[in-house]
Design an enzyme around this catalytic site. Sequence first.
Site, mmCIF file in Angstrom:
data_model
loop_
_atom_site.group_PDB
_atom_site.id
_atom_site.type_symbol
_atom_site.label_atom_id
_atom_site.label_comp_id
_atom_site.label_asym_id
_atom_site.label_seq_id
_atom_site.Cartn_x
_atom_site.Cartn_y
_atom_site.Cartn_z
ATOM 1 N N ARG A 1 -1.422 -1.469 9.924
ATOM 2 C CA ARG A 1 -0.034 -1.274 9.529
ATOM 3 C C ARG A 1 0.777 -0.901 10.765
ATOM 4 O O ARG A 1 0.293 -0.239 11.666
ATOM 5 C CB ARG A 1 0.094 -0.153 8.494
ATOM 6 C CG ARG A 1 -0.314 -0.548 7.093
ATOM 7 C CD ARG A 1 -0.093 0.573 6.111
ATOM 8 N NE ARG A 1 -0.949 1.700 6.379
ATOM 9 C CZ ARG A 1 -0.603 2.775 7.059
ATOM 10 N NH1 ARG A 1 0.638 2.909 7.538
ATOM 11 N NH2 ARG A 1 -1.463 3.752 7.273
ATOM 12 N N TYR B 1 -1.429 -9.071 8.572
ATOM 13 C CA TYR B 1 -2.365 -7.987 8.245
ATOM 14 C C TYR B 1 -2.065 -7.429 6.844
ATOM 15 O O TYR B 1 -0.895 -7.164 6.516
ATOM 16 C CB TYR B 1 -2.287 -6.856 9.290
ATOM 17 C CG TYR B 1 -3.006 -5.618 8.799
ATOM 18 C CD1 TYR B 1 -4.402 -5.585 8.778
ATOM 19 C CD2 TYR B 1 -2.309 -4.532 8.287
ATOM 20 C CE1 TYR B 1 -5.074 -4.477 8.266
ATOM 21 C CE2 TYR B 1 -2.979 -3.423 7.778
ATOM 22 C CZ TYR B 1 -4.354 -3.399 7.767
ATOM 23 O OH TYR B 1 -5.023 -2.320 7.248
ATOM 24 N N GLY B 2 -3.118 -7.191 6.069
ATOM 25 C CA GLY B 2 -3.017 -6.778 4.665
ATOM 26 C C GLY B 2 -1.922 -5.779 4.339
ATOM 27 O O GLY B 2 -1.043 -6.044 3.515
ATOM 28 N N LYS C 1 1.265 -1.166 -0.352
ATOM 29 C CA LYS C 1 2.018 -0.060 0.243
ATOM 30 C C LYS C 1 3.513 -0.208 -0.023
ATOM 31 O O LYS C 1 4.218 0.768 -0.261
ATOM 32 C CB LYS C 1 1.761 0.000 1.752
ATOM 33 C CG LYS C 1 0.299 0.194 2.115
ATOM 34 C CD LYS C 1 -0.273 1.444 1.502
ATOM 35 C CE LYS C 1 -1.705 1.664 1.953
ATOM 36 N NZ LYS C 1 -2.267 2.874 1.345
ATOM 37 N N HIS D 1 -0.195 8.436 -2.801
ATOM 38 C CA HIS D 1 -1.296 7.862 -2.018
ATOM 39 C C HIS D 1 -2.583 8.595 -2.410
ATOM 40 O O HIS D 1 -3.106 9.385 -1.635
ATOM 41 C CB HIS D 1 -0.974 8.051 -0.534
ATOM 42 C CG HIS D 1 -1.804 7.234 0.401
ATOM 43 N ND1 HIS D 1 -1.953 7.563 1.736
ATOM 44 C CD2 HIS D 1 -2.527 6.111 0.217
ATOM 45 C CE1 HIS D 1 -2.726 6.664 2.326
ATOM 46 N NE2 HIS D 1 -3.093 5.780 1.431
ATOM 47 N N SER E 1 -4.717 7.613 5.492
ATOM 48 C CA SER E 1 -5.487 6.381 5.584
ATOM 49 C C SER E 1 -6.762 6.590 6.396
ATOM 50 O O SER E 1 -6.745 7.268 7.421
ATOM 51 C CB SER E 1 -4.641 5.308 6.271
ATOM 52 O OG SER E 1 -3.390 5.222 5.633
ATOM 53 N N ALA E 2 -7.835 5.968 5.920
ATOM 54 C CA ALA E 2 -9.127 5.977 6.619
ATOM 55 C C ALA E 2 -9.684 7.397 6.796
ATOM 56 O O ALA E 2 -10.283 7.716 7.816
ATOM 57 C CB ALA E 2 -9.016 5.249 7.963
ATOM 58 N N CYS E 3 -9.478 8.256 5.799
ATOM 59 C CA CYS E 3 -10.056 9.608 5.808
ATOM 60 C C CYS E 3 -11.054 9.793 4.671
ATOM 61 O O CYS E 3 -11.336 10.923 4.267
ATOM 62 C CB CYS E 3 -8.964 10.660 5.695
ATOM 63 S SG CYS E 3 -8.015 10.867 7.200
ATOM 64 N N GLY E 4 -11.556 8.698 4.106
ATOM 65 C CA GLY E 4 -12.642 8.818 3.136
ATOM 66 C C GLY E 4 -12.227 8.780 1.677
ATOM 67 O O GLY E 4 -12.985 9.214 0.819
ATOM 68 N N LYS E 5 -11.023 8.246 1.355
ATOM 69 C CA LYS E 5 -10.633 8.171 -0.058
ATOM 70 C C LYS E 5 -11.587 7.278 -0.847
ATOM 71 O O LYS E 5 -12.005 7.621 -1.945
ATOM 72 C CB LYS E 5 -9.205 7.634 -0.203
ATOM 73 C CG LYS E 5 -8.149 8.716 -0.037
ATOM 74 C CD LYS E 5 -6.827 8.397 -0.730
ATOM 75 C CE LYS E 5 -6.216 7.106 -0.272
ATOM 76 N NZ LYS E 5 -5.916 7.116 1.177
ATOM 77 N N ASP F 1 -6.906 4.404 -3.854
ATOM 78 C CA ASP F 1 -5.826 4.455 -2.858
ATOM 79 C C ASP F 1 -4.470 4.883 -3.422
ATOM 80 O O ASP F 1 -3.742 5.606 -2.758
ATOM 81 C CB ASP F 1 -5.686 3.084 -2.186
ATOM 82 C CG ASP F 1 -4.834 3.129 -0.927
ATOM 83 O OD1 ASP F 1 -4.998 4.075 -0.124
ATOM 84 O OD2 ASP F 1 -3.991 2.232 -0.739
ATOM 85 N N SER G 1 -11.198 -2.990 10.425
ATOM 86 C CA SER G 1 -11.568 -4.198 9.670
ATOM 87 C C SER G 1 -11.767 -3.815 8.206
ATOM 88 O O SER G 1 -12.081 -2.669 7.889
ATOM 89 C CB SER G 1 -12.813 -4.837 10.260
ATOM 90 O OG SER G 1 -13.862 -3.897 10.341
ATOM 91 N N ARG G 2 -11.585 -4.782 7.323
ATOM 92 C CA ARG G 2 -11.447 -4.457 5.901
ATOM 93 C C ARG G 2 -12.234 -5.390 4.995
ATOM 94 O O ARG G 2 -12.524 -6.527 5.348
ATOM 95 C CB ARG G 2 -9.958 -4.595 5.512
ATOM 96 C CG ARG G 2 -9.024 -3.650 6.256
ATOM 97 C CD ARG G 2 -9.043 -2.293 5.663
ATOM 98 N NE ARG G 2 -8.171 -1.347 6.345
ATOM 99 C CZ ARG G 2 -7.530 -0.362 5.717
ATOM 100 N NH1 ARG G 2 -7.657 -0.204 4.411
ATOM 101 N NH2 ARG G 2 -6.788 0.493 6.395
ATOM 102 N N GLY H 1 -21.525 12.321 -0.856
ATOM 103 C CA GLY H 1 -21.860 12.745 -2.227
ATOM 104 C C GLY H 1 -21.791 14.250 -2.403
ATOM 105 O O GLY H 1 -21.445 14.753 -3.489
ATOM 106 N N ASP H 2 -22.086 14.990 -1.338
ATOM 107 C CA ASP H 2 -22.081 16.444 -1.462
ATOM 108 C C ASP H 2 -20.677 17.017 -1.646
ATOM 109 O O ASP H 2 -20.528 18.187 -2.001
ATOM 110 C CB ASP H 2 -22.784 17.075 -0.257
ATOM 111 C CG ASP H 2 -24.292 16.853 -0.345
ATOM 112 O OD1 ASP H 2 -24.877 17.207 -1.393
ATOM 113 O OD2 ASP H 2 -24.868 16.286 0.598
HETATM 114 C C1 OXD Z 1 -3.899 2.406 4.324
HETATM 115 C C2 OXD Z 1 -4.621 1.524 3.401
HETATM 116 O O1 OXD Z 1 -3.599 2.015 5.457
HETATM 117 O O2 OXD Z 1 -4.932 1.952 2.285
HETATM 118 O O3 OXD Z 1 -3.626 3.540 3.900
HETATM 119 O O4 OXD Z 1 -4.865 0.355 3.749
HETATM 120 MN MN MN Z 2 -4.116 3.886 1.854
#
Ligand code: OXD
Ligand code: MN
Length: 589
Positions: A71, A199-200, A208, A228, A250-254, A279, A372-373, A498-499
């Site tokens: 993004r 890009y997505g 988004k 979000h 973003s990219a923090c483990g959601k 997300d 990459s996604r 998982g923990d």
């Molecule tokens: C982001 C996504 O960038 O979900 O937050 O792709």
């Molecule tokens: Mn996101």
Amino acid sequence: MTMVTNQIVNDWVKEMAEMTKPDEIVWVDGSKEQLEQIKQIALSTGEMIELNQEKLPGCLYYRTKPKDVARDEKRTIICTTRKEDAGPTNNWVAPDEMYAKLSKLFDGSMKGRTMYAIPFSMGVVGTEFSKIGIELTDSIYVVLSMAIMTRVGQSVIDELNAGADFTRCLHSKAQIDETEKYIVHFPEDNTIWSINSAYGGNVLLGKKCLALRIGSYLGKQEGWMAEHMLILKIENPQGEARYVCGAFPSACGKTNLAMLTPPEYFREKGYKVSTIGDDISWLRIGSDGRLYAVNPENGFFGVAPGTNEKSNPNALKTTHKNTIFTNVARNLDDNTVWWERLDKNPPENGEDWQGNPWNGKTSTEKGAHPNSRFTAPAENCPIIADEFFTGEGVPISAIIFGGRRAKAEPLVYEARDWNHGVFIGSAMASETTAAANGKVGVVRHDPMAMLPFCGYNMADYFQHWIDMGKKMTNPPKIFHVNWFRTDENDEFLWPGFGDNLRAVLWMLDRCEGKAGAVETPLGYEPKPEDLDVNGLNVTPEILEKLLKIDKADWENEIKGIEEFYSQFPDLPQEIKDNFDRLKREVEKM
Ligand code: OXD
Ligand code: MN
């Protein structure tokens, strides 16, 4: 497919086609047959590559240009008549000026190409949550991805023909010229224009752009929230279901939290976890005064690197069919995909994300881009919850805010009340990741993980949170977590994955008045004995480090919050009061 008879729709499509000048217009009906035909065109031109159909049935490979891999927040713009309505955290340009500039860029941008018209819904069509959009695009990647990420097809046309309002989404990849890339929102016109990206996050305009930026704007007007947030369902051994939402940058483990596998000890006890969303959440207040959430999306656009059999087996299984992989590495021996930390067996005869020959055993370069996604249908997820499919809201017991923080933030704490929770969300910060262009690993404030996604003035957004709290008789409890705290050797203190369920179960017990806690300057923290660490190699000393609140660290945090807040001349009083209280309590430490 029934024709679109809604004159407003047809006039708009005609006007956009007169500007972009495609050779033809094709309406996408969402049918398997038509999507197959469209896919064949992308394969024949090389826009997309078919992967090994025995190992990865229905899967495709796609690559974007090297400078078009995330993004682009600098080029993401909110165009409202008044600058203050976009607020200090958004890029702003006056609507007329931006329409004029973009009209020139869009002029003839689809010459020699097909314009695809994609009617889609965010949310299950026919539910009170559903919002209709139409995306016009010259990219087959966008068509096939929107068919995964949203609900596309006849039922949407029926809504349009019955007179439904819709978000007007226009995308052209044009020349994918990064110097002329714009992702632009006109909330007052319910319109999104995106040009020169493939890009997505910049081009799948339901995600988004609509579900968060336009969605948050509509939510403010109409009395609901677009956030979000993931949605997780937890069933206890008695079979009682509870639901939580979690907001992380973003990219923090959601996706990992949304699909977590309970530790064996909890599985044996009879706990069960299922996924509703990873997300985005849309939230509305129910007649019982609780907050109800749906996932408006229909698929997952997840970060590939780091996804593996251990970290997230459910996500991995989700990607084994009908998935589009973007910017990962390719194994040329068997035409499959690979990314960093997938397994210990990278291809020797491979191609990296830019298409260069790549030997994963010897190369020091990464095979997959860090952002990459995979784009995968939600129905593929082995633990997808039934509630995902009905699209009726689920009642939320707890909202979890969190970020990626090596220091300062303890493992978990609970807000004293809704307004204190709103303050915690408004003050949260996280280290930046590869999901957006720019430097990685820098701590930045990201309120409610919405900094890049709030479609209006963030101070008004905070006020909206406060106002929503006033309307709820039984609001969710609010918590803050940090799975990423490190020790003096920069090693993670908490096992994560998982923990993380252990912290979530403490939260749910707190919601039911069943778990202990101590009051701290930040809110309520579990005492070490309040967290169930059975079967885990986490000693009381480690727990103490995880839960420690350090005065010097928090004096520093307070400075950071003060600086971040200084851009908002009118913060809600409730936020100021809670900040003042934090300052007093830290000073007393
Ligand atoms: C982001 C996504 O960038 O979900 O937050 O792709
Ligand atoms: Mn996101």
